[in-house]
Design an enzyme around this catalytic site. Sequence first.
Site, PDB file in Angstrom:
ATOM      1  N   LYS A   9     -13.573  -7.324  -7.821  1.00 19.29           N
ATOM      2  CA  LYS A   9     -13.775  -7.190  -6.370  1.00 19.29           C
ATOM      3  C   LYS A   9     -15.266  -7.309  -6.090  1.00 19.29           C
ATOM      4  O   LYS A   9     -16.056  -6.460  -6.491  1.00 19.29           O
ATOM      5  CB  LYS A   9     -13.225  -5.867  -5.862  1.00 19.29           C
ATOM      6  CG  LYS A   9     -13.374  -5.655  -4.368  1.00 19.29           C
ATOM      7  CD  LYS A   9     -12.671  -4.383  -3.914  1.00 19.29           C
ATOM      8  CE  LYS A   9     -11.182  -4.614  -3.765  1.00 19.29           C
ATOM      9  NZ  LYS A   9     -10.481  -3.403  -3.257  1.00 19.29           N
ATOM     10  N   LYS A  61       0.852  -1.187   0.000  1.00 21.57           N
ATOM     11  CA  LYS A  61       0.000   0.000   0.000  1.00 21.57           C
ATOM     12  C   LYS A  61       0.891   1.241   0.000  1.00 21.57           C
ATOM     13  O   LYS A  61       1.760   1.399   0.868  1.00 21.57           O
ATOM     14  CB  LYS A  61      -0.908   0.018   1.236  1.00 21.57           C
ATOM     15  CG  LYS A  61      -2.001  -1.038   1.214  1.00 21.57           C
ATOM     16  CD  LYS A  61      -3.058  -0.747   0.168  1.00 21.57           C
ATOM     17  CE  LYS A  61      -4.217  -1.738   0.268  1.00 21.57           C
ATOM     18  NZ  LYS A  61      -5.258  -1.476  -0.744  1.00 21.57           N
TER      19      LYS A  61
END
Length: 380
Positions: free
Chosen positions: A279, A175
């Site tokens: 997703k 991230k």
Amino acid sequence: MIAELTVDRVETFAVALPTLRSFGVSGGAVTTAGKPSVRVLVKVSADGVCGWGEATPIPAWTYETAESIVTTVDRYLAPALVGRACWDLDGVTTAFDRAINRGFTIGAPLAKAAVDTALHDLLGRALGVPVSALWGRRRREELTLGWMVSGQTPAEVADHVAEGRDAGYRAFKVKIGIHGERDDLAVVEAVREAAGDGAPLWVDANQGYSVDTALRVAKELDVVGVTAFEQPLPANDIVGLRRLKDSSPVPVALDESLRHPSDLATFVRLDAVDVAIAKVQRSGGLTLSLRLCALAQDCGVRLMGSGLTDSDVGLAASLHLFGAFGIDTPVDLNGRQFVDSVYADGVRVDGGVAHVPTGPGLGVDVDEPTVRKLAVNVLD
């Protein structure tokens, strides 16, 4: 008869699950060590058969909260669903859009995803087959998982990567958009050094950069062998994403930009996407996710897979979807790394490999007494 099954009850349970470690994205904290992680489980019942779905409220990532998911399901989606035929997934999607209308692309996708997933689980259980059998497609039995690196400083990365390798992981996701441009790159470089040159490595900025910053970062990411640059710009910055896609030496992957299949169609028409992230919760459930994945493959857009730090119900739904479309790159299904699914059994993960469940429906056995014990009233 499956054709005669009609929904007679929809229940929501906001459950407080044990948090294993902290996790953050560019928008803020996702999980916090020492603080329970709330997941909203939805149970849909029809003539004695039930199915389960999950919503993962992450206000740091999108606008839905535990409170809004519970009230959306209880007060809007459940009344639209009760009395409908369980098999009519397309009709249910339309009914949900009438109950909670679409905004820019889709309305309340996390809440809708929980109910839609529960319907898939119910149908599979009623027929005694896994969800993949309902779709007539199951191209992979196993998926490689990526170990998530988030919030560490460059000095801390080696130990964190070693922890992942000890757990059996050989692919890593980082991230970024958290520390600032130079510090972000230093973390990625440290992960590459610790993981080795051959380890798959991709990054996710969660909309944290401007175009100019993303272009500079992309050039540096290419040097260290990053395979995909996920959602570097705001979701609706189509012009910026097209510019970045044309100039970035690293393939640009879209996540938050692709809530509805029509979003992907727009990016395809504008030649503004290299990779589409599948997703389940972001796209409102399995029904719309199937459409998005099929469109991506028909258009020659590469698919990657991701989740929302789901517990095991959500994890199983993603495994069925990604296995159905044969996603062969490592996927970001990191729930087991951060949250303990103490209410469930049935999802097999061996180190960095997850197996697509083979049991009826999602293939997850939910211990309802434990769910009820863990349930909290988020509306107090």
